[in-house]
Design an enzyme around this catalytic site. Structure first.
Site, PDB file in Angstrom:
ATOM      1  N   HIS A  57      49.886  17.234  56.384  1.00 31.73           N
ATOM      2  CA  HIS A  57      50.252  18.644  56.457  1.00 31.73           C
ATOM      3  C   HIS A  57      49.498  19.105  57.884  1.00 31.73           C
ATOM      4  O   HIS A  57      48.205  19.646  57.688  1.00 31.73           O
ATOM      5  CB  HIS A  57      49.927  19.592  55.216  1.00 31.73           C
ATOM      6  CG  HIS A  57      50.385  20.828  55.411  1.00 31.73           C
ATOM      7  ND1 HIS A  57      50.529  21.711  54.149  1.00 31.73           N
ATOM      8  CD2 HIS A  57      50.781  21.766  56.529  1.00 31.73           C
ATOM      9  CE1 HIS A  57      51.027  23.075  54.861  1.00 31.73           C
ATOM     10  NE2 HIS A  57      51.247  22.866  55.945  1.00 31.73           N
ATOM     11  N   HIS A  59      50.196  21.190  61.549  1.00 32.91           N
ATOM     12  CA  HIS A  59      51.433  21.669  62.503  1.00 32.91           C
ATOM     13  C   HIS A  59      50.805  21.244  64.060  1.00 32.91           C
ATOM     14  O   HIS A  59      51.769  21.199  64.729  1.00 32.91           O
ATOM     15  CB  HIS A  59      51.399  23.239  62.571  1.00 32.91           C
ATOM     16  CG  HIS A  59      51.794  23.510  61.028  1.00 32.91           C
ATOM     17  ND1 HIS A  59      53.051  23.754  60.783  1.00 32.91           N
ATOM     18  CD2 HIS A  59      50.898  23.941  60.007  1.00 32.91           C
ATOM     19  CE1 HIS A  59      53.172  24.101  59.567  1.00 32.91           C
ATOM     20  NE2 HIS A  59      51.926  24.296  58.997  1.00 32.91           N
ATOM     21  N   HIS A 192      54.611  28.056  49.046  1.00 37.13           N
ATOM     22  CA  HIS A 192      54.936  29.348  49.473  1.00 37.13           C
ATOM     23  C   HIS A 192      56.216  29.828  48.490  1.00 37.13           C
ATOM     24  O   HIS A 192      57.143  30.253  48.594  1.00 37.13           O
ATOM     25  CB  HIS A 192      55.809  29.186  50.894  1.00 37.13           C
ATOM     26  CG  HIS A 192      55.016  28.987  52.126  1.00 37.13           C
ATOM     27  ND1 HIS A 192      54.203  30.076  52.592  1.00 37.13           N
ATOM     28  CD2 HIS A 192      54.438  27.824  52.535  1.00 37.13           C
ATOM     29  CE1 HIS A 192      53.367  29.555  53.587  1.00 37.13           C
ATOM     30  NE2 HIS A 192      53.360  28.292  53.450  1.00 37.13           N
ATOM     31  N   HIS A 213      49.323  23.165  49.803  1.00 37.57           N
ATOM     32  CA  HIS A 213      47.917  24.045  49.845  1.00 37.57           C
ATOM     33  C   HIS A 213      47.819  24.800  48.759  1.00 37.57           C
ATOM     34  O   HIS A 213      47.910  26.046  48.731  1.00 37.57           O
ATOM     35  CB  HIS A 213      47.867  24.830  51.155  1.00 37.57           C
ATOM     36  CG  HIS A 213      48.973  25.442  51.573  1.00 37.57           C
ATOM     37  ND1 HIS A 213      49.838  26.206  50.713  1.00 37.57           N
ATOM     38  CD2 HIS A 213      49.611  25.638  52.924  1.00 37.57           C
ATOM     39  CE1 HIS A 213      50.683  27.040  51.602  1.00 37.57           C
ATOM     40  NE2 HIS A 213      50.829  26.600  52.812  1.00 37.57           N
ATOM     41  N   ASP A 270      46.364  21.494  57.515  1.00 39.91           N
ATOM     42  CA  ASP A 270      47.179  22.551  58.057  1.00 39.91           C
ATOM     43  C   ASP A 270      46.978  23.259  59.282  1.00 39.91           C
ATOM     44  O   ASP A 270      46.920  24.274  59.422  1.00 39.91           O
ATOM     45  CB  ASP A 270      47.364  23.742  56.865  1.00 39.91           C
ATOM     46  CG  ASP A 270      48.415  24.638  56.909  1.00 39.91           C
ATOM     47  OD1 ASP A 270      49.332  24.316  57.641  1.00 39.91           O
ATOM     48  OD2 ASP A 270      48.218  25.841  56.101  1.00 39.91           O
ATOM     49  N   ALA A 304      46.751  31.936  59.059  1.00 43.21           N
ATOM     50  CA  ALA A 304      47.898  31.217  59.727  1.00 43.21           C
ATOM     51  C   ALA A 304      47.415  29.841  60.241  1.00 43.21           C
ATOM     52  O   ALA A 304      46.966  29.666  61.288  1.00 43.21           O
ATOM     53  CB  ALA A 304      48.277  32.181  60.966  1.00 43.21           C
ATOM     54  N   GLY A 305      47.632  28.910  59.071  1.00 47.91           N
ATOM     55  CA  GLY A 305      46.961  27.724  59.571  1.00 47.91           C
ATOM     56  C   GLY A 305      45.652  27.736  59.433  1.00 47.91           C
ATOM     57  O   GLY A 305      44.858  28.661  59.167  1.00 47.91           O
TER      58      GLY A 305
END
Length: 380
Positions: A57, A59, A192, A213, A270, A304-305
């Site tokens: 995970h 980005h 989520h 997460h 993440d 945010a990450g």
């Protein structure tokens, strides 16, 4: 080419072994022992020798993001995370415009074998099949109904690159999609999500095997409705955690370890594009992100990450739990391999396994990263 790693403290068979060497041949660990000959000698100089980290995970990093949809970004991410001990990973997409998601998936599919650092072993779709009430830093206007048609519309001919999908099991249509993913050999992960305990149970019956997460962007624990978190604690699914002390404080992570056991937890970053860079203004999922003291947040304060790297995550586990170094490394290597079904070839120092190997010191400062038998990073 035969390569030989000598003078290392090997993280091997649940212990630290000082008197064995690793022979690498044709990108694999050919043998572990003594009395080997090789022209290329790698001297570990008394440092630890470990399986490489696997991030399922992530980005982005170093100013680049998977959603950029180009080779330059993937290559930069791969090379940067290799410096921090990650030898393989799943580039992770966001809940964004359909055309951007399609472009990102196609890009990973076509360039997975071309990157020069950590190996791309598939793709993680984080959304767009999520609950808007637990959207976190994902943009609500791009959330889609979780249907098989919507999934296939996004993936098209490149569905085989998708290894993991984060999905909210309580959303209308989700159970059918989860069942489809299971049949395709794709991991469905609860994330989520605002799901109740019973809704997670239904998701697990349909095929969910993992949770994204844990603690973050999911319904919390209450003693009369234990929610998503309670289901993660209670059910036989694996759980990933962002061990940066920001997304979850270490007492929470210690509780997760006690509840799930070390065999069922894996470390992820993440990470977003600000990882390995300084504080400042960045972007994630088309939204501005402000990084201060290493914490990445939207303007409204939502996380945010992260800017985490897996070497730091492992160090944080060693420093803030009673786990051994061996077990902390397993959380970032073999356990992540298990989640996506590649534990038969990655995540351990074992004969026949891919030669994805890292060398690091007592502070888990990476000295050398080897991917498929090839050195992709060496600290100068």
């Amino acid at each position: 080419m035969r390569r030989l790693i000598i003078n290392g403290k090997l993280l091997l068979n649940n212990s630290v072994v000082n008197n064995k060497n690793i022979l690498i041949e044709d990108g694999k660990i050919a043998a572990i022992g003594n009395e080997f000959n090789a022209h290329d000698i790698i001297d570990a100089n008394g440092n630890y020798v470990s399986p490489g980290f696997i991030d399922i995970h992530i980005h982005g990093s170093a100013g680049y993001d998977t959603m950029d949809g180009n080779f330059e970004s993937l290559n930069a991410i791969s090379k940067t995370i290799a410096k921090h001990g990650t030898t393989s990973y799943l580039p992770t997409t966001m809940t964004e415009d359909i055309t951007k998601i399609k472009k990102a998936i196609k890009n990973v599919y076509h360039n997975k074998s071309n990157v020069e650092g950590a190996e791309i072993i598939g793709l993680h779709m984080e959304g767009p099949f999520i609950n808007p009430h637990q959207k976190g830093a994902q943009d609500e206007k791009y959330i889609l109904k979780p249907t098989i048609d919507n999934f296939l519309n996004l993936c098209g001919d490149f569905v085989d690159i998708v290894k993991l999908v984060t999905i909210a099991p309580e959303m209308d249509g989700a159970l059918d999609l989860i069942s489809y993913l299971k049949d395709k050999g794709i991991v469905a992960s609860a994330g989520h999500t605002d799901s109740t305990y019973d809704e997670v149970v239904a998701g697990v019956k349909a095929g969910i095997t993992h949770a994204t997460h844990v603690f973050n962007a999911m319904k919390g624990f209450h003693h009369r409705e234990v929610g998503t978190l309670g289901a993660v604690f209670d059910l036989d699914i694996s759980a990933e955690v962002i061990a940066d002390g920001i997304h979850s404080v270490f007492p929470a992570i210690r509780t997760l370890i006690k509840q799930k056991g070390i065999d069922n937890i894996n470390l992820v970053t993440d990470a977003m594009m600000a990882a390995s860079l300084s504080d400042g203004k960045y972007e994630l999922g088309g939204q501005d992100v402000y990084v201060k003291d290493g914490a990445a947040r939207l303007k409204n304060g939502v996380l945010a990450g992260s800017t985490l790297t897996l070497d730091r995550a492992v160090k944080n586990i060693v420093d803030n739990t009673d786990l051994s170094l061996y077990d902390a490394v397993i959380l970032a290597s073999f356990n992540s391999a298990k989640v996506i079904g590649i534990q038969d070839r990655k995540g351990l120092l074992k004969e026949g396994y891919d030669a994805d190997i890292i060398i690091f010191d007592e502070n888990i400062d990476i000295k050398k990263t080897i991917v498929g038998g090839k050195t992709v990073y060496e600290k100068k």
